[in-house]
Design an enzyme around this catalytic site. Structure first.
Site, PDB file in Angstrom:
ATOM      1  N   PHE A  94      41.036 -10.357  38.785  1.00  0.00           N
ATOM      2  CA  PHE A  94      40.618  -9.612  37.598  1.00  0.00           C
ATOM      3  C   PHE A  94      40.892 -10.347  36.297  1.00  0.00           C
ATOM      4  O   PHE A  94      40.288 -10.042  35.267  1.00  0.00           O
ATOM      5  CB  PHE A  94      41.341  -8.253  37.553  1.00  0.00           C
ATOM      6  CG  PHE A  94      42.790  -8.350  37.143  1.00  0.00           C
ATOM      7  CD1 PHE A  94      43.153  -8.394  35.806  1.00  0.00           C
ATOM      8  CD2 PHE A  94      43.799  -8.408  38.093  1.00  0.00           C
ATOM      9  CE1 PHE A  94      44.485  -8.497  35.425  1.00  0.00           C
ATOM     10  CE2 PHE A  94      45.131  -8.511  37.725  1.00  0.00           C
ATOM     11  CZ  PHE A  94      45.471  -8.553  36.385  1.00  0.00           C
ATOM     12  N   LYS A 151      32.692 -12.242  45.790  1.00  0.00           N
ATOM     13  CA  LYS A 151      33.262 -10.906  45.653  1.00  0.00           C
ATOM     14  C   LYS A 151      34.118 -10.901  44.396  1.00  0.00           C
ATOM     15  O   LYS A 151      35.260 -11.352  44.398  1.00  0.00           O
ATOM     16  CB  LYS A 151      34.117 -10.509  46.855  1.00  0.00           C
ATOM     17  CG  LYS A 151      34.430  -9.000  46.860  1.00  0.00           C
ATOM     18  CD  LYS A 151      35.666  -8.660  47.655  1.00  0.00           C
ATOM     19  CE  LYS A 151      36.932  -8.821  46.853  1.00  0.00           C
ATOM     20  NZ  LYS A 151      37.034  -7.869  45.684  1.00  0.00           N
ATOM     21  N   GLU A 158      36.932  -5.763  41.776  1.00  0.00           N
ATOM     22  CA  GLU A 158      36.333  -4.449  41.539  1.00  0.00           C
ATOM     23  C   GLU A 158      36.775  -3.865  40.200  1.00  0.00           C
ATOM     24  O   GLU A 158      36.202  -2.883  39.716  1.00  0.00           O
ATOM     25  CB  GLU A 158      36.705  -3.485  42.672  1.00  0.00           C
ATOM     26  CG  GLU A 158      38.160  -3.085  42.757  1.00  0.00           C
ATOM     27  CD  GLU A 158      39.050  -4.123  43.440  1.00  0.00           C
ATOM     28  OE1 GLU A 158      40.247  -3.840  43.595  1.00  0.00           O
ATOM     29  OE2 GLU A 158      38.544  -5.207  43.811  1.00  0.00           O
ATOM     30  N   CYS A 212      47.619 -16.821  35.309  1.00  0.00           N
ATOM     31  CA  CYS A 212      48.426 -17.484  36.336  1.00  0.00           C
ATOM     32  C   CYS A 212      49.155 -18.696  35.773  1.00  0.00           C
ATOM     33  O   CYS A 212      50.090 -19.195  36.385  1.00  0.00           O
ATOM     34  CB  CYS A 212      47.561 -17.886  37.527  1.00  0.00           C
ATOM     35  SG  CYS A 212      46.323 -19.134  37.157  1.00  0.00           S
ATOM     36  N   GLU A 263      56.849 -12.010  40.091  1.00  0.00           N
ATOM     37  CA  GLU A 263      55.874 -12.318  39.045  1.00  0.00           C
ATOM     38  C   GLU A 263      55.597 -11.043  38.257  1.00  0.00           C
ATOM     39  O   GLU A 263      55.171 -10.037  38.820  1.00  0.00           O
ATOM     40  CB  GLU A 263      54.590 -12.861  39.669  1.00  0.00           C
ATOM     41  CG  GLU A 263      53.584 -13.355  38.650  1.00  0.00           C
ATOM     42  CD  GLU A 263      52.352 -13.975  39.293  1.00  0.00           C
ATOM     43  OE1 GLU A 263      51.690 -14.783  38.623  1.00  0.00           O
ATOM     44  OE2 GLU A 263      52.050 -13.646  40.454  1.00  0.00           O
TER      45      GLU A 263
END
Length: 523
Positions: free
Chosen positions: A175, A199, A202, A307, A407
């Site tokens: 995302f 993909k 969502e 990240c 994290e």
């Protein structure tokens, strides 16, 4: 564009960039993209897509059926039969056109990202721009695909090796970079002659949807790139489908390990970028003002949902006295909806993400960390229901604390201390992750020692977020990456291709009078 974005609050009901139709609940439903067409899913299982600044439902994302996902793979498989034999020059022309179209629609893409993901508009444009650089790199595919030849390996015998595409590939996207990560994947896959099923997350699929529409406009044939939507079942479908030859993944640890293990078990090539805990080592000889500004931006930009965010500062020696000034800089950051002017930090992606960040802040308090800046209880006027956490600094953190071991993925900077450089390097190397790190210093010998001794895949010297340009590869290592070929650069070309080697023998006067039964010795 800002006036259009102003109209999204509080309901965000206009998403013209989506291919949508109205559901019974009056929220638009996001379509699949199969064989060059927007396709309405027949599923009855949907996921709510919300604006993180308001938590208003703006669309419904389908969990695609097995038949729909198979249709996407079949489309990619059929398209591959032609696309693999298309001239690299033709594929290059598609990339040239795609990069021009992305530039044309930069603001439209950024708007989609801000509405769905929450990051500020300038940051959203940066998301698109860094992905665009990979498209530009893919434009050099004829050179990148060149093989190797050695004539006369034996008398009248030549050998040449060349790269060929794998077939149908898949990209599973996170995302946090709705445009950049798909652009890490499908342009390189397509340029090298593969087809792809994407993909997207969502939680923010709009940018990927726009990008595949631009690929079609750029001349990429129908079926070469398809989009499916879904969650666990879609991931497992990709891992198990025998027609998919390779999987690219960026995301969290649990999903990344699952995809790598399940995909590899099924004989697929997998590259899996996962979690991170990136340290910034602050030496006392660094340029203080520049370093504190860079550290603040790298820790809190995109609400810490990168990240490669610099999530842990290690203050070395006399630099430990810089903490109050760092706190003051973080205090001045403006938290608001991403489309609001002068916003520095937008919302987190979801209520669940906010809850996790708040849990980790609370754990730090209970475990003895100091909290010189606490953004837990921030309220943003007009957006009281948003997923906002203000900039937070946790000081005096020890390696055994939960806030360091996990994290956080939020606007939280963990601050640790070290007596000297050796101790700072030891802290970094004892951490299981190896995505990125940085050191801030004016001493070349210090920088060289750090570079040589730290066990991390990407290192910045006075560069807080050392993500390389795409002529190099993204080289996260250790616990941050599974696989042997990283994203983009030379490694990216290698990931999406395999070698084929041809040895040929031509002789006008063949003199072999009988079969030679011993193993051939080429001389």
């Amino acid at each position: 564009m800002l006036s259009r974005l102003a109209r999204v609050q509080p309901k965000c009901q206009q998403l013209a960039h989506f291919s949508t139709s109205k559901s019974a609940a009056a929220a638009p439903t996001v379509k699949l993209w199969i064989d060059g067409q927007a396709v309405e899913s027949k599923t009855t299982d949907f996921v709510e897509l919300t604006n993180p600044a308001t938590n208003e439902v703006i669309a419904m994302v389908p969990n695609a059926t097995q038949a729909e996902m198979q249709a996407a793979v079949d489309s990619a498989k059929n398209a591959f039969n032609t696309w693999k034999n298309t001239s690299p020059l033709t594929r290059q022309q598609c990339m040239f056109k795609l990069q021009a179209l992305i530039k044309r629609d930069m603001k439209k893409l950024a708007e989609s990202i801000t509405i769905e993901q929450g990051k500020t508009l300038p940051d959203a444009e940066g998301d698109v721009s860094r992905g665009l650089q990979v498209v530009e790199h893919a434009c050099s595919v004829p050179s990148l695909m060149m093989g190797e030849t050695l004539p006369n390996v034996s008398r009248d015998m030549d050998t040449h090796s060349y790269r060929i595409p794998l077939g149908v590939t898949a990209g599973i996207c996170p995302f946090n970079f709705p445009a950049m990560i798909p652009l890490w994947m499908f342009p390189v896959a397509l340029a090298t002659g593969n087809t792809m099923v994407i993909k997207p997350s969502e939680q923010d699929p709009g940018a990927a949807q726009l990008l595949v529409e631009l690929a079609k406009e750029a001349g990429v044939p129908d079926g070469c790139v398809n989009i499916i939507h879904g969650q666990h079942s879609a991931v497992n479908f990709i891992c198990d489908n025998p027609d998919i030859k390779a999987i690219s993944f960026v995301g969290g640890d649990a999903a990344g390990k699952h995809i790598y293990e399940r995909g590899a078990k099924n004989g697929k090539r997998v590259q899996s970028n996962m979690g991170a805990k990136n340290h910034g080592v602050i030496m006392a000889d660094a340029n203080k003002e520049q370093t504190l500004n860079q550290l603040t931006a790298a820790a809190f930009g995109a609400a810490g949902q990168r990240c490669m965010a610099l999530t842990t500062a290690v203050l070395v020696g006399e630099a430990r006295a810089w903490l109050p000034e760092l706190v003051e800089k973080a205090k001045n950051l403006k938290v608001n909806a991403g489309w609001k002017p002068d916003t520095d930090i937008g919302p987190l992606i979801s209520k669940q993400s906010k809850a996790r960040v708040l849990r980790l802040i609370e754990s730090a308090k209970k475990e003895g960390a100091q909290v010189p800046l606490d953004g837990s209880n921030i309220t943003v006027p007009g957006f009281e229901n948003g997923n906002f956490v203000g900039p937070t600094i946790l000081a005096g953190v020890k390696p055994n604390m939960t806030c360091y071991r996990e994290e956080i993925f939020g606007p939280v900077l963990v601050v640790m201390e070290a007596e000297n450089l050796n101790e700072a390097i030891e802290i970094i190397n004892n951490n299981p992750y190896g995505n990125g790190t940085a050191i801030f210093t004016s001493n070349g010998a210090t920088a060289r020692k750090f570079t040589n001794e730290v066990d991390v895949g990407q290192i910045g010297i006075n560069v807080p977020i050392p993500v390389p340009l795409p002529m190099f590869s993204f080289t996260g290592s250790r616990g941050s990456f599974l696989g042997d070929l990283n994203f983009y650069g030379k490694a990216g070309i290698q990931f999406y291709t395999q070698w084929k080697t041809v040895t040929q023998y031509w002789n006008e006067s063949l003199t072999e009078l009988k079969p030679q039964m011993s193993f051939p010795q080429l001389k």
